[in-house]
Design a protein around this motif. Structure first.
Motif, PDB file in Angstrom:
ATOM      1  N   TYR A 156       0.813  -1.208   0.000  1.00 24.25           N
ATOM      2  CA  TYR A 156       0.000   0.000   0.000  1.00 24.25           C
ATOM      3  C   TYR A 156       0.849   1.262   0.000  1.00 24.25           C
ATOM      4  O   TYR A 156       0.489   2.260  -0.611  1.00 24.25           O
ATOM      5  CB  TYR A 156      -0.986  -0.004   1.172  1.00 24.25           C
ATOM      6  CG  TYR A 156      -2.074  -1.031   0.987  1.00 24.25           C
ATOM      7  CD1 TYR A 156      -2.942  -0.957  -0.103  1.00 24.25           C
ATOM      8  CD2 TYR A 156      -2.236  -2.083   1.869  1.00 24.25           C
ATOM      9  CE1 TYR A 156      -3.925  -1.894  -0.301  1.00 24.25           C
ATOM     10  CE2 TYR A 156      -3.222  -3.030   1.678  1.00 24.25           C
ATOM     11  CZ  TYR A 156      -4.066  -2.928   0.594  1.00 24.25           C
ATOM     12  OH  TYR A 156      -5.044  -3.864   0.400  1.00 24.25           O
TER      13      TYR A 156
ATOM     14  N   ASP B 105     -12.563   5.540 -12.350  1.00 25.44           N
ATOM     15  CA  ASP B 105     -12.722   4.089 -12.209  1.00 25.44           C
ATOM     16  C   ASP B 105     -11.701   3.279 -13.005  1.00 25.44           C
ATOM     17  O   ASP B 105     -11.158   2.303 -12.470  1.00 25.44           O
ATOM     18  CB  ASP B 105     -14.148   3.660 -12.563  1.00 25.44           C
ATOM     19  CG  ASP B 105     -15.170   4.176 -11.561  1.00 25.44           C
ATOM     20  OD1 ASP B 105     -14.764   4.641 -10.477  1.00 25.44           O
ATOM     21  OD2 ASP B 105     -16.374   4.104 -11.859  1.00 25.44           O
TER      22      ASP B 105
ATOM     23  N   ALA C 209      -8.479   3.479 -11.063  1.00 22.37           N
ATOM     24  CA  ALA C 209      -8.623   2.791  -9.777  1.00 22.37           C
ATOM     25  C   ALA C 209      -8.646   1.280  -9.977  1.00 22.37           C
ATOM     26  O   ALA C 209      -8.047   0.533  -9.187  1.00 22.37           O
ATOM     27  CB  ALA C 209      -9.894   3.264  -9.076  1.00 22.37           C
ATOM     28  N   ASP C 210      -9.313   0.810 -11.022  1.00 25.47           N
ATOM     29  CA  ASP C 210      -9.339  -0.630 -11.315  1.00 25.47           C
ATOM     30  C   ASP C 210      -7.937  -1.147 -11.625  1.00 25.47           C
ATOM     31  O   ASP C 210      -7.543  -2.228 -11.174  1.00 25.47           O
ATOM     32  CB  ASP C 210     -10.274  -0.927 -12.490  1.00 25.47           C
ATOM     33  CG  ASP C 210     -11.740  -0.781 -12.120  1.00 25.47           C
ATOM     34  OD1 ASP C 210     -12.061  -0.793 -10.904  1.00 25.47           O
ATOM     35  OD2 ASP C 210     -12.568  -0.649 -13.045  1.00 25.47           O
TER      36      ASP C 210
ATOM     37  N   ARG D  65      -6.062  -1.385  -8.406  1.00 22.22           N
ATOM     38  CA  ARG D  65      -6.569  -2.504  -7.605  1.00 22.22           C
ATOM     39  C   ARG D  65      -6.007  -3.829  -8.119  1.00 22.22           C
ATOM     40  O   ARG D  65      -5.555  -4.666  -7.337  1.00 22.22           O
ATOM     41  CB  ARG D  65      -8.088  -2.537  -7.622  1.00 22.22           C
ATOM     42  CG  ARG D  65      -8.666  -3.666  -6.775  1.00 22.22           C
ATOM     43  CD  ARG D  65     -10.176  -3.609  -6.669  1.00 22.22           C
ATOM     44  NE  ARG D  65     -10.846  -3.350  -7.919  1.00 22.22           N
ATOM     45  CZ  ARG D  65     -11.202  -4.296  -8.801  1.00 22.22           C
ATOM     46  NH1 ARG D  65     -10.928  -5.562  -8.560  1.00 22.22           N
ATOM     47  NH2 ARG D  65     -11.820  -3.973  -9.913  1.00 22.22           N
ATOM     48  N   HIS D  66      -6.009  -3.996  -9.432  1.00 26.41           N
ATOM     49  CA  HIS D  66      -5.473  -5.234 -10.003  1.00 26.41           C
ATOM     50  C   HIS D  66      -3.978  -5.377  -9.707  1.00 26.41           C
ATOM     51  O   HIS D  66      -3.507  -6.484  -9.413  1.00 26.41           O
ATOM     52  CB  HIS D  66      -5.727  -5.288 -11.513  1.00 26.41           C
ATOM     53  CG  HIS D  66      -7.159  -5.476 -11.862  1.00 26.41           C
ATOM     54  ND1 HIS D  66      -7.907  -6.553 -11.431  1.00 26.41           N
ATOM     55  CD2 HIS D  66      -8.005  -4.711 -12.589  1.00 26.41           C
ATOM     56  CE1 HIS D  66      -9.138  -6.452 -11.882  1.00 26.41           C
ATOM     57  NE2 HIS D  66      -9.226  -5.325 -12.586  1.00 26.41           N
TER      58      HIS D  66
ATOM     59  N   VAL E   5      -2.397  -4.193  -7.085  1.00 19.03           N
ATOM     60  CA  VAL E   5      -2.276  -4.529  -5.661  1.00 19.03           C
ATOM     61  C   VAL E   5      -2.630  -5.987  -5.447  1.00 19.03           C
ATOM     62  O   VAL E   5      -1.930  -6.712  -4.710  1.00 19.03           O
ATOM     63  CB  VAL E   5      -3.170  -3.614  -4.795  1.00 19.03           C
ATOM     64  CG1 VAL E   5      -3.278  -4.145  -3.373  1.00 19.03           C
ATOM     65  CG2 VAL E   5      -2.642  -2.201  -4.800  1.00 19.03           C
ATOM     66  N   GLU E   6      -3.678  -6.459  -6.083  1.00 21.27           N
ATOM     67  CA  GLU E   6      -4.072  -7.861  -5.930  1.00 21.27           C
ATOM     68  C   GLU E   6      -2.987  -8.791  -6.443  1.00 21.27           C
ATOM     69  O   GLU E   6      -2.729  -9.835  -5.833  1.00 21.27           O
ATOM     70  CB  GLU E   6      -5.396  -8.112  -6.663  1.00 21.27           C
ATOM     71  CG  GLU E   6      -6.578  -7.490  -5.966  1.00 21.27           C
ATOM     72  CD  GLU E   6      -7.863  -7.568  -6.771  1.00 21.27           C
ATOM     73  OE1 GLU E   6      -7.823  -7.928  -7.972  1.00 21.27           O
ATOM     74  OE2 GLU E   6      -8.924  -7.234  -6.207  1.00 21.27           O
TER      75      GLU E   6
END
Length: 109
Positions: free
Chosen positions: A11, A94, A97-98, A101-102, A104-105
């Protein structure tokens, strides 16, 4: 390194990334001016209601006066802002942000 430490470092990396900084910039570039504009519009309505009673009492047609029209426009502008933000977020926020997020995952696996 524990899972908690790994999550924290992921993070921290995201927070310092160019993509995240761009996401924050895009969010702020839209929300701060829109918030200021809405507050000015709302305060104008309040000030006119308190100190320009003659103007606000002007009848436009029937029992409809300037104050009533301004009051209804407060609701209209609120819904318009929500709609406009939704469009802005879908187009500009979005996707970025997507992507973040991907990333980070993937790092957490």
């Amino acid at each position: 390194m524990t899972t908690k430490e790994h999550d924290a470092s992921v993070y921290e990396q995201v927070q310092t990334s160019q993509e995240f900084q761009e996401l924050k910039r895009r969010f702020r570039a839209w929300t701060f001016p829109m918030t200021a504009a809405f507050l000015v519009w709302y305060l104008l309505y309040v000030l006119l209601s308190g100190w320009a009673r003659d103007f606000m009492g002007i009848k436009l047609f029937g029992n409809i006066n300037v104050a009533l029209v301004f009051g209804v426009l407060q609701f209209v502008s609120t819904f318009w802002i929500a709609w406009a933000y939704s469009r802005h977020a879908a187009k500009k926020l979005d996707p970025l942000a997507d992507k973040l997020r991907h990333e980070v995952e993937e790092k957490q696996q």
